[in-house]
Design a protein around this motif. Structure first.
Motif, short mmCIF file in Angstrom:
data_model
loop_
_atom_site.label_atom_id
_atom_site.label_comp_id
_atom_site.label_asym_id
_atom_site.label_seq_id
_atom_site.Cartn_x
_atom_site.Cartn_y
_atom_site.Cartn_z
N THR A 78 0.83 -1.20 0.00
CA THR A 78 0.00 0.00 0.00
C THR A 78 0.86 1.25 0.00
N ARG A 81 2.28 1.74 -3.51
CA ARG A 81 1.25 2.25 -4.43
C ARG A 81 0.95 3.71 -4.16
N LYS A 82 0.90 4.08 -2.89
CA LYS A 82 0.62 5.47 -2.55
C LYS A 82 1.74 6.38 -3.02
N GLN A 85 1.45 6.96 -6.76
CA GLN A 85 0.33 7.81 -7.14
C GLN A 85 0.58 9.27 -6.80
N SER A 86 1.29 9.54 -5.71
CA SER A 86 1.47 10.92 -5.26
C SER A 86 2.87 11.45 -5.52
N HIS A 97 2.12 3.86 9.02
CA HIS A 97 1.20 3.72 7.89
C HIS A 97 -0.07 3.01 8.30
#
Length: 431
Positions: A78, A81-82, A85-86, A97
């Motif tokens: 996770t 992936r975060k 994306q950012s 987290h």
């Protein structure tokens, strides 16, 4: 805490895995593994390997490492992936987290992994050489589980589960002596009620054989039970069935001393050291597996391979042959491992999401369901004396956990005062 919509699922899974674990263990004990074609039932031998069953229980507890590994992978994936994306940002620690996920989603990603005891920062982290402390409750677990496995050979599943209820008595004594807890008067009365209930359940299991009940009215069955009680005592005093039942009940009751010692040791460790309860289960499973395997090898070499010990409890070679050559024994072993792992995980989730008292109530219902399933499968017959014992057992458990009000006003006033609980959190269950 888990969202409210998940609580019924957690409770249902705790009941399902808890009931399934005891039923699978008893069904495994009922499997014929030697001389099964003999016309004489006395020559047929069922599966009786309590040491191997203890090992399989610890393997089930070690499956908690898979839950922890899955959690770590989920957090890492996770975070990756975060970040993608950012844009680039440092990957937060697993704990930070996980806290972010809880805040954003409104619920915990894994409620069973969070500490059960508040003010976690005041305790010393349990890591490194200090982890050897978990071998102490593991040793109690080994002794108690092995004794209970032997007792389960000799009694029905429901009586086995009900007799286990007397562990609260020893937990009470040990907590007062070693942890400095204090019990109120009505709680001591509750413990006495539990002991009487367990005694009545044991008496029902020892005096009345398990055959299919004949059709009769409730009043007739009660009258027959009362009138035949004295004659049953005299007539069955020397019967092998009575001796087996009494030995089984005494072994299960004796095992509760070690179970209580395990609970109190776990409570002391969790009060003084910081470690997630599911890791406590996993580490105890690891220590218990290693010690059990070592003990099994020593007992096999010293007793199991001798002529007198052949085919006995400590014949590891014969036990392994039974596991591998009897498909039902092997399947139930796997099911037992997964149900004990699931019961620990869902039990910890319920404790974290609801309360320890609610978990104690649910676990009492597990005893009732085991009894119902045993009756439905025809493993035992209905006994009114057992109903009376179970009612006293439930009443004492509920009274002890402040689920129902004490019967006397003076006790009720005492219960309403602020008082240090016996155990701040429900001890970790293993079977």
């Amino acid at each position: 805490m888990a969202p409210k919509v998940m609580i019924p699922f957690l409770v249902s899974m705790m009941l399902l895995t808890g009931v399934g674990n005891t039923i699978f263990m008893k069904y495994q004990d009922m499997q014929c593994v030697r001389n099964c074609d003999s016309k004489d039932p006395r020559q047929r031998k069922n599966f009786e390997q309590p040491v191997l069953q203890t090992v399989q229980m610890f393997v089930g507890e070690m499956l908690c490492w898979l839950v922890l590994a899955s959690r770590s992978f989920y957090v890492y994936y996770t975070a990756i992936r975060k970040r993608r994306q950012s844009g680039y940002s440092p990957i937060a620690g697993a704990d930070d987290h996980l806290h972010t996920l809880e805040t954003a989603d409104g619920h915990a990603a894994a409620s069973a992994i969070k500490p059960l005891v508040p003010n976690d920062e005041t305790r010393t982290p349990l890591r490194g050489g200090r982890l050897i402390l978990l071998s102490l409750p593991a040793c109690c677990d080994i002794t108690g589980t092995t004794l209970m496995n032997v007792g389960l050979f000799l009694v029905t599943a429901s009586i086995y589960q009900m007799i286990r209820g007397c562990s609260v008595l020893f937990v009470g004594f040990f907590s007062v002596i070693f942890l400095g807890r204090r019990l109120r008067l009505y709680q001591w009365s509750a413990l006495v009620c539990v002991v009487i209930g367990v005694g009545i359940v044991g008496l029902a299991g020892a005096l009345f054989k398990d055959h299919k009940a004949v059709s009769a009215s409730s009043a007739t069955q009660v009258h027959a039970s009362v009138m035949m009680l004295a004659r049953q005592v005299h007539a069955t005093a020397r019967s092998p069935e009575l001796v087996r039942a009494v030995i089984g009940i005494l072994l299960i009751a004796l095992a509760q001393i070690f179970v209580a010692g395990q609970f109190v040791l776990e409570e002391w460790i969790l009060e003084n050291y910081a470690l997630e309860p599911i890791k406590v289960v996993a580490w105890e499973g690891t220590f218990g597996f290693l010690f059990s395997m070592l003990g099994m090898i020593i007992l096999h070499l010293a007793i199991g391979r001798t002529e007198s010990g052949r085919y006995g409890y400590f014949d590891a070679k014969e036990g392994w042959r039974q596991y591998t050559h009897n498909r039902i024994v092997g399947i139930t072993a796997v099911l037992t491992m997964f149900t004990i792992a699931g019961f620990n995980y869902f039990g910890l989730s319920v404790t974290r999401s609801v309360s320890a008292t609610s978990r104690a109530t649910i676990d009492t219902c597990r005893t009732l369901f085991i009894w119902i399933v045993s009756l439905g499968l025809g493993w035992e017959s209905f006994k009114w004396l057992q109903v009376l014992g179970f009612a006293l057992l439930v009443y004492g458990t509920f009274l002890f956990n402040d689920i129902i009000r004490p019967p006397l006003k003076s006790w009720a006033r005492s219960a309403s005062r602020r008082w240090e609980p016996l155990l701040p959190e429900e001890p970790i269950d293993h079977i």
